[in-house]
Write an enzyme that holds these catalytic residues in place. Structure first.
Site, short mmCIF file in Angstrom:
data_model
loop_
_atom_site.label_atom_id
_atom_site.label_comp_id
_atom_site.label_asym_id
_atom_site.label_seq_id
_atom_site.Cartn_x
_atom_site.Cartn_y
_atom_site.Cartn_z
N VAL A 39 0.86 -1.17 0.00
CA VAL A 39 0.00 0.00 0.00
C VAL A 39 0.90 1.22 0.00
O VAL A 39 1.73 1.40 0.88
CB VAL A 39 -0.94 0.01 1.23
CG1 VAL A 39 -1.73 1.32 1.29
CG2 VAL A 39 -1.90 -1.17 1.17
N GLY A 84 4.40 4.00 3.29
CA GLY A 84 3.88 2.80 2.64
C GLY A 84 4.00 1.63 3.59
O GLY A 84 4.58 1.75 4.68
N LYS A 85 3.45 0.51 3.23
CA LYS A 85 3.61 -0.72 4.03
C LYS A 85 3.25 -1.88 3.13
O LYS A 85 2.48 -1.72 2.19
CB LYS A 85 2.66 -0.68 5.23
CG LYS A 85 3.10 -1.55 6.38
CD LYS A 85 4.13 -0.86 7.24
CE LYS A 85 4.61 -1.70 8.38
NZ LYS A 85 5.42 -0.91 9.31
N GLY A 86 3.81 -3.05 3.44
CA GLY A 86 3.49 -4.20 2.62
C GLY A 86 3.50 -5.46 3.44
O GLY A 86 3.87 -5.45 4.62
#
Ligand code: NAD
Length: 390
Positions: A39, A84-86
């Site tokens: 994201v 962001g992050k994933g």
């Protein structure tokens, strides 16, 4: 504060959500598909930045929330990154080491046009290690045809990692505390400390409080805690925890439950374990004089309101644990310029970032007469607002 509806709406909607299904060759020769996400919340202030989580419960909603938090955190720390992050929905304990490597490399291939040193820079998070970051950098370098260590941070030092990254979150948290100590009149002679969670971040912050002459009266891990009102021998407990995997009761410490630790009469309560550790029921009974949030999201929103009403200051996670991402930024800067800084250099730069961020939050809390958490969001939104509206 005045923040335009457009800026709020922009931050409410992640700029991009990437959702991939990618295959991994398992040890028995079969091919299994895994589900991964990235994201990209907002990049108005710089490349998207945020960790990757390998966990069976990881889903899109969780990753979206974490990506927003990263956007706020990077803005509070005033580093030139967005948020962001994933993650991948997987229990890495069920994979062999070779399967974990194949999964990481396959996920990297699926994300190779999404990540990049000036686009989106992942880092470690729950269950992802420096070794995993090294595999990502290596696979990405093969795809683009040249070494690109700046595509990811949190790497081992020989693979382009930074000195000082391992202990950065705890050290940054202590530096933030030092900035607030004066504002909150905490005296090392008398103030006591209780630390919930005794992992990477919790051990380092407990060690630093102990080293600076505070009595750390309680520490705990997922199996329970230890208490001694005269203070615990933190260096011995760190050694014991890392050798045996647990906190074993000693002659001069009694056992304490995690619930009781959170309700202890003490100067500084330091939640360093998981989110939602302090719900409403606990908030009514906290007796600490201040809370230093090392974990992400340890206080629920309703509990936060109760603590504010009770006059217990909470120094918020988005500021307190930003030492980790700040040293990630310093690692990225070294990779981009080819420089290699000493640990002392890195910590001096991190401390300067922590001091500036803390003073900005203290000043905003004063100007707007709000809690430190609200002040941190004000500082972040002012910076994000300017970047988004140009
Ligand atoms: P870690 O896995 O090394 O340690 C977590 C610790 O919490 C372990 O000792 C575990 O036993 C303990 N724990 C788990 N459940 C518990 C419970 N119910 N009660 C008490 N203790 C419990 O993790 P970490 O890297 O130290 O991260 C801790 C927190 O700090 C997380 O919220 C993480 O998101 C946040 N954080 C860490 C970093 C970093 O660089 N390590 C950076 C930013 C934020």
């Amino acid at each position: 504060m005045h923040v335009s509806p457009f800026v709020l709406e922009r931050l409410r909607r992640p700029q991009r959500i990437v959702d991939v299904e990618f295959p991994v060759v398992m040890d028995d020769g079969s091919k299994k598909f895994f589900h991964g996400y990235r994201v990209q919340c907002n990049d108005a202030r710089g490349p998207f930045k945020g960790g990757l989580r390998f966990h069976p419960q990881t889903d899109l909603d969780e990753v979206k929330a974490l990506a927003f938090w990263m956007t706020i955190k990077c803005a509070v720390a005033n580093i030139p990154f967005g948020g962001g992050k994933g993650g991948v929905t997987v229990d890495p304990k069920e994979l062999s080491k070779v399967e974990l490597e194949r999964l990481t490399r396959s996920f990297t291939r699926a994300m190779s046009d999404v990540w990049g040193p000036t686009k989106d820079v992942p880092a470690p998070d729950v269950n992802t290690t420096p070794q995993i970051m090294e595999w990502i950098a290596d696979e990405y370098g093969k795809i683009v045809g040249k070494p690109q260590p700046a595509v990811v941070t949190g790497k081992p030092i020989p693979a382009g990692g930074s000195e000082g990254r391992g202990a950065a979150t705890g050290r940054g948290a202590y530096r933030v505390f030092e900035n607030f100590r004066a504002a909150l009149a905490m005296d090392p002679e008398t103030a006591t400390v209780a630390v919930q969670g005794f992992g990477n971040a919790g051990q380092e912050i407990a060690r630093l409080f102990h080293h600076h002459g505070y009595r750390v009266v309680a520490v705990s891990d997922s199996r329970g805690g230890l208490y001694n009102e005269e203070g615990l021998p933190i260096p011995e407990l760190i050694k014991m925890k890392n050798e045996t995997g647990g906190l074993v009761r000693t002659a001069d410490a009694r056992e304490i439950s995690n619930d009781d630790l959170l309700k202890l009469e003490c100067g500084i309560l330091v939640p360093s374990a998981l989110e939602n550790a302090i719900p409403v029921e606990v908030a009514h009974e906290v007796k600490a004089k201040m809370i230093l949030e090392v974990a992400n999201g340890p206080t629920t929103p309703d509990a936060d309101m109760i603590l504010a009403k009770r006059g217990i200051p909470v120094v918020p996670d988005v500021l307190v644990n930003s030492g980790g991402v700040s040293v990630s930024f310093l690692e990225w800067q070294q990779n981009m310029t080819g420089e290699k800084w000493t640990e002392e250099d890195v910590l001096t730069r991190m401390n300067a970032l922590m001091d500036d961020a803390s003073q900005a939050v203290i000043a905003a809390a004063d100007t707007y007469a709000v809690t430190f958490r609200e002040a941190a969001f004000i500082v972040a939104l002012e910076r994000l607002g300017k970047a988004i509206e140009g």
